[in-house]
Write a protein that holds these residues in place. Structure first.
Motif, PDB file in Angstrom:
ATOM      1  N   GLN A   1       0.954  -1.703  -0.270  1.00 13.45           N
ATOM      2  CA  GLN A   1       0.379  -0.089   0.051  1.00 13.45           C
ATOM      3  C   GLN A   1       1.090   1.402   0.266  1.00 13.45           C
ATOM      4  O   GLN A   1       1.967   1.412   0.932  1.00 13.45           O
ATOM      5  N   VAL A   2       0.305   2.141  -0.995  1.00 11.58           N
ATOM      6  CA  VAL A   2       1.265   3.228  -0.863  1.00 11.58           C
ATOM      7  C   VAL A   2       0.066   4.591  -0.535  1.00 11.58           C
ATOM      8  O   VAL A   2      -1.097   5.123  -0.910  1.00 11.58           O
ATOM      9  N   GLN A   3       0.526   5.133   0.430  1.00 11.32           N
ATOM     10  CA  GLN A   3      -0.482   6.153   1.114  1.00 11.32           C
ATOM     11  C   GLN A   3       0.287   7.994   0.793  1.00 11.32           C
ATOM     12  O   GLN A   3       1.375   7.691   1.134  1.00 11.32           O
ATOM     13  N   LEU A   4      -0.618   8.667   0.107  1.00  5.90           N
ATOM     14  CA  LEU A   4      -0.268  10.282  -0.299  1.00  5.90           C
ATOM     15  C   LEU A   4      -1.073  10.902   0.358  1.00  5.90           C
ATOM     16  O   LEU A   4      -1.966  10.935   0.622  1.00  5.90           O
ATOM     17  N   MET A  34       4.136   9.062 -11.466  1.00  6.05           N
ATOM     18  CA  MET A  34       3.305  10.578 -10.622  1.00  6.05           C
ATOM     19  C   MET A  34       2.881  10.729 -11.145  1.00  6.05           C
ATOM     20  O   MET A  34       3.231  10.696 -12.347  1.00  6.05           O
ATOM     21  N   ALA A  35       2.144  11.362 -10.577  1.00  6.46           N
ATOM     22  CA  ALA A  35       0.984  12.111 -12.059  1.00  6.46           C
ATOM     23  C   ALA A  35       0.654  13.104 -11.077  1.00  6.46           C
ATOM     24  O   ALA A  35       0.028  12.871  -9.575  1.00  6.46           O
ATOM     25  N   TRP A  36      -0.416  14.651 -11.276  1.00  2.41           N
ATOM     26  CA  TRP A  36      -0.730  15.229 -10.799  1.00  2.41           C
ATOM     27  C   TRP A  36      -2.871  15.119 -11.685  1.00  2.41           C
ATOM     28  O   TRP A  36      -2.843  15.331 -12.685  1.00  2.41           O
ATOM     29  N   PHE A  37      -2.913  15.188 -11.123  1.00  3.95           N
ATOM     30  CA  PHE A  37      -5.040  15.664 -11.568  1.00  3.95           C
ATOM     31  C   PHE A  37      -5.577  16.955 -10.694  1.00  3.95           C
ATOM     32  O   PHE A  37      -4.982  17.357  -9.527  1.00  3.95           O
ATOM     33  N   ARG A  38      -6.696  17.203 -10.634  1.00  2.00           N
ATOM     34  CA  ARG A  38      -7.361  17.929 -10.441  1.00  2.00           C
ATOM     35  C   ARG A  38      -8.997  17.890 -10.893  1.00  2.00           C
ATOM     36  O   ARG A  38      -9.165  17.225 -11.737  1.00  2.00           O
ATOM     37  N   GLN A  39      -9.795  18.615  -9.868  1.00  2.27           N
ATOM     38  CA  GLN A  39     -11.305  18.153 -10.604  1.00  2.27           C
ATOM     39  C   GLN A  39     -11.610  19.890  -9.991  1.00  2.27           C
ATOM     40  O   GLN A  39     -11.793  20.202  -8.343  1.00  2.27           O
ATOM     41  N   ALA A  40     -12.612  20.160 -10.813  1.00  3.60           N
ATOM     42  CA  ALA A  40     -13.157  21.891 -10.365  1.00  3.60           C
ATOM     43  C   ALA A  40     -15.104  21.214 -10.119  1.00  3.60           C
ATOM     44  O   ALA A  40     -15.422  20.140 -10.795  1.00  3.60           O
ATOM     45  N   PRO A  41     -14.894  21.491  -9.191  1.00  4.09           N
ATOM     46  CA  PRO A  41     -16.398  21.397  -9.231  1.00  4.09           C
ATOM     47  C   PRO A  41     -17.890  21.191 -10.914  1.00  4.09           C
ATOM     48  O   PRO A  41     -18.030  22.773 -11.475  1.00  4.09           O
ATOM     49  N   TYR A  95      -5.262  17.057  -6.871  1.00  9.03           N
ATOM     50  CA  TYR A  95      -4.753  15.352  -6.286  1.00  9.03           C
ATOM     51  C   TYR A  95      -3.487  14.445  -6.919  1.00  9.03           C
ATOM     52  O   TYR A  95      -3.476  15.286  -8.270  1.00  9.03           O
ATOM     53  N   CYS A  96      -2.699  13.806  -6.399  1.00  7.05           N
ATOM     54  CA  CYS A  96      -1.759  13.269  -6.453  1.00  7.05           C
ATOM     55  C   CYS A  96      -1.876  12.156  -7.169  1.00  7.05           C
ATOM     56  O   CYS A  96      -2.855  11.525  -6.118  1.00  7.05           O
ATOM     57  N   ALA A  97      -1.469  11.509  -8.114  1.00  2.90           N
ATOM     58  CA  ALA A  97      -1.000   9.755  -7.454  1.00  2.90           C
ATOM     59  C   ALA A  97      -0.421   9.579  -8.023  1.00  2.90           C
ATOM     60  O   ALA A  97       0.601   9.713  -8.591  1.00  2.90           O
ATOM     61  N   ALA A  98      -0.018   7.756  -8.002  1.00  5.87           N
ATOM     62  CA  ALA A  98       0.992   7.120  -8.492  1.00  5.87           C
ATOM     63  C   ALA A  98      -0.180   5.412  -8.840  1.00  5.87           C
ATOM     64  O   ALA A  98      -0.377   5.077  -7.585  1.00  5.87           O
ATOM     65  N   ARG A  99       1.112   5.121  -9.095  1.00  2.00           N
ATOM     66  CA  ARG A  99       1.224   3.191  -9.522  1.00  2.00           C
ATOM     67  C   ARG A  99       2.654   3.235  -9.367  1.00  2.00           C
ATOM     68  O   ARG A  99       3.798   3.033 -10.274  1.00  2.00           O
ATOM     69  N   GLU A 110      -5.260   4.455 -14.673  1.00  2.21           N
ATOM     70  CA  GLU A 110      -4.538   3.661 -14.591  1.00  2.21           C
ATOM     71  C   GLU A 110      -3.903   3.769 -13.403  1.00  2.21           C
ATOM     72  O   GLU A 110      -2.234   3.662 -13.106  1.00  2.21           O
ATOM     73  N   TYR A 111      -3.493   4.834 -12.629  1.00  2.86           N
ATOM     74  CA  TYR A 111      -3.310   5.073 -11.347  1.00  2.86           C
ATOM     75  C   TYR A 111      -4.537   4.190 -10.537  1.00  2.86           C
ATOM     76  O   TYR A 111      -5.194   3.813 -10.027  1.00  2.86           O
ATOM     77  N   ARG A 112      -3.238   3.547  -9.273  1.00  5.13           N
ATOM     78  CA  ARG A 112      -3.523   2.313  -8.317  1.00  5.13           C
ATOM     79  C   ARG A 112      -4.103   3.648  -6.624  1.00  5.13           C
ATOM     80  O   ARG A 112      -5.162   3.856  -6.653  1.00  5.13           O
ATOM     81  N   TYR A 113      -2.629   4.540  -6.510  1.00  8.51           N
ATOM     82  CA  TYR A 113      -3.131   5.015  -5.164  1.00  8.51           C
ATOM     83  C   TYR A 113      -3.721   6.682  -5.852  1.00  8.51           C
ATOM     84  O   TYR A 113      -2.339   7.302  -6.288  1.00  8.51           O
ATOM     85  N   TRP A 114      -4.519   7.100  -4.427  1.00  4.26           N
ATOM     86  CA  TRP A 114      -4.399   8.545  -4.915  1.00  4.26           C
ATOM     87  C   TRP A 114      -4.557   9.406  -3.535  1.00  4.26           C
ATOM     88  O   TRP A 114      -4.799   8.304  -2.404  1.00  4.26           O
TER      89      TRP A 114
END
Length: 124
Positions: A1-4, A34-41, A95-99, A110-114
């Motif tokens: 497990q990876v915690q972010l 690793m990656a960065w994503f975002r979500q606006a309302p 959000y950051c994400a990792a795989r 494609e990313y497992r951890y958020w």
């Protein structure tokens, strides 16, 4: 497990800068893309930037290319997103994400951890 865990979000005026951090724990940070994503309302999650486990290969969405910079410090198990020339439309939860993997990946599926996300609000 990876915690972010993301940090560094906040309120900033248009044209300003912020640096987001994403601290990883639980497994070795190395050999994780690793990656960065975002979500606006009211909008779908949007890919922003990604880099490989060495940090030598990066890829950006057109919407942030030239304004945002992704980097990582494997010794500190930390991912960064330097955001410059912020615009009102950059307001979102980031959000950051990792795989596991040696390349880089642009798809959210494609990313497992958020991480849990950090709010960035850009004001006029």
């Amino acid at each position: 497990q990876v915690q972010l865990v993301e940090s560094g979000g906040g309120l900033v005026q248009a044209g300003g800068s912020l640096r987001l951090s994403c601290a990883a724990s639980g497994r070795t940070f190395i050999r994780y893309a690793m990656a960065w994503f975002r979500q606006a309302p009211g909008k779908e999650r949007e890919f922003l930037a990604t880099l490989d486990w060495r940090g030598s290969s990066t890829f950006y969405a057109d919407s942030v290319k030239g304004r945002f910079s992704i980097s990582r410090d494997n010794a500190k198990n930390t991912l960064y997103l330097q955001m410059n020339s912020l615009k009102l439309e950059d307001t979102a939860v980031y959000y950051c994400a990792a795989r596991a993997g040696t390349g880089y990946y642009t798809g959210g599926s494609e990313y497992r951890y958020w991480g849990q996300g950090t709010q960035v609000t850009v004001s006029a």
